[in-house]
Motif scaffolding. Structure first.
Motif, short mmCIF file in Angstrom:
data_model
loop_
_atom_site.label_atom_id
_atom_site.label_comp_id
_atom_site.label_asym_id
_atom_site.label_seq_id
_atom_site.Cartn_x
_atom_site.Cartn_y
_atom_site.Cartn_z
N VAL A 23 72.12 50.90 34.29
CA VAL A 23 71.14 51.89 34.72
C VAL A 23 71.92 53.17 35.01
N PRO A 24 71.77 54.18 34.16
CA PRO A 24 72.53 55.42 34.34
C PRO A 24 72.20 56.11 35.66
N ASP A 25 73.20 56.76 36.22
CA ASP A 25 73.02 57.59 37.41
C ASP A 25 72.47 56.82 38.60
N SER A 26 72.89 55.58 38.75
CA SER A 26 72.44 54.80 39.90
C SER A 26 73.65 54.23 40.64
N GLY A 27 73.40 53.84 41.85
CA GLY A 27 74.45 53.23 42.66
C GLY A 27 74.34 51.72 42.63
N HIS A 33 67.49 53.22 44.81
CA HIS A 33 67.89 54.46 44.16
C HIS A 33 66.68 55.24 43.67
N MET A 34 66.88 56.51 43.42
CA MET A 34 65.79 57.39 42.98
C MET A 34 65.16 56.94 41.66
N ASN A 35 65.93 56.27 40.81
CA ASN A 35 65.39 55.83 39.53
C ASN A 35 65.07 54.33 39.54
#
Length: 51
Positions: A23-27, A33-35
């Protein structure tokens, strides 16, 4: 096969159907997370196809 799936493979039997996603741009905690909705969509698609 992704790198993460290949790394996990030795810990599962040959009958296990391992799948992984990135999952790109996730922690680390993808549900907070926002996504998270993108992650949930991918999880639900996996459940539908393997279910």
């Amino acid at each position: 096969m992704s790198v993460s799936t290949a790394a996990a493979r030795p810990y599962y039997s040959d009958q296990a159907g391992l799948t992984s996603i990135v999952v790109p741009d996730s922690g680390h905690d993808v549900q907070l997370h926002m996504n998270a909705s993108e992650t949930n969509t991918q999880i639900l698609n996996w459940v539908k196809t393997t279910g």
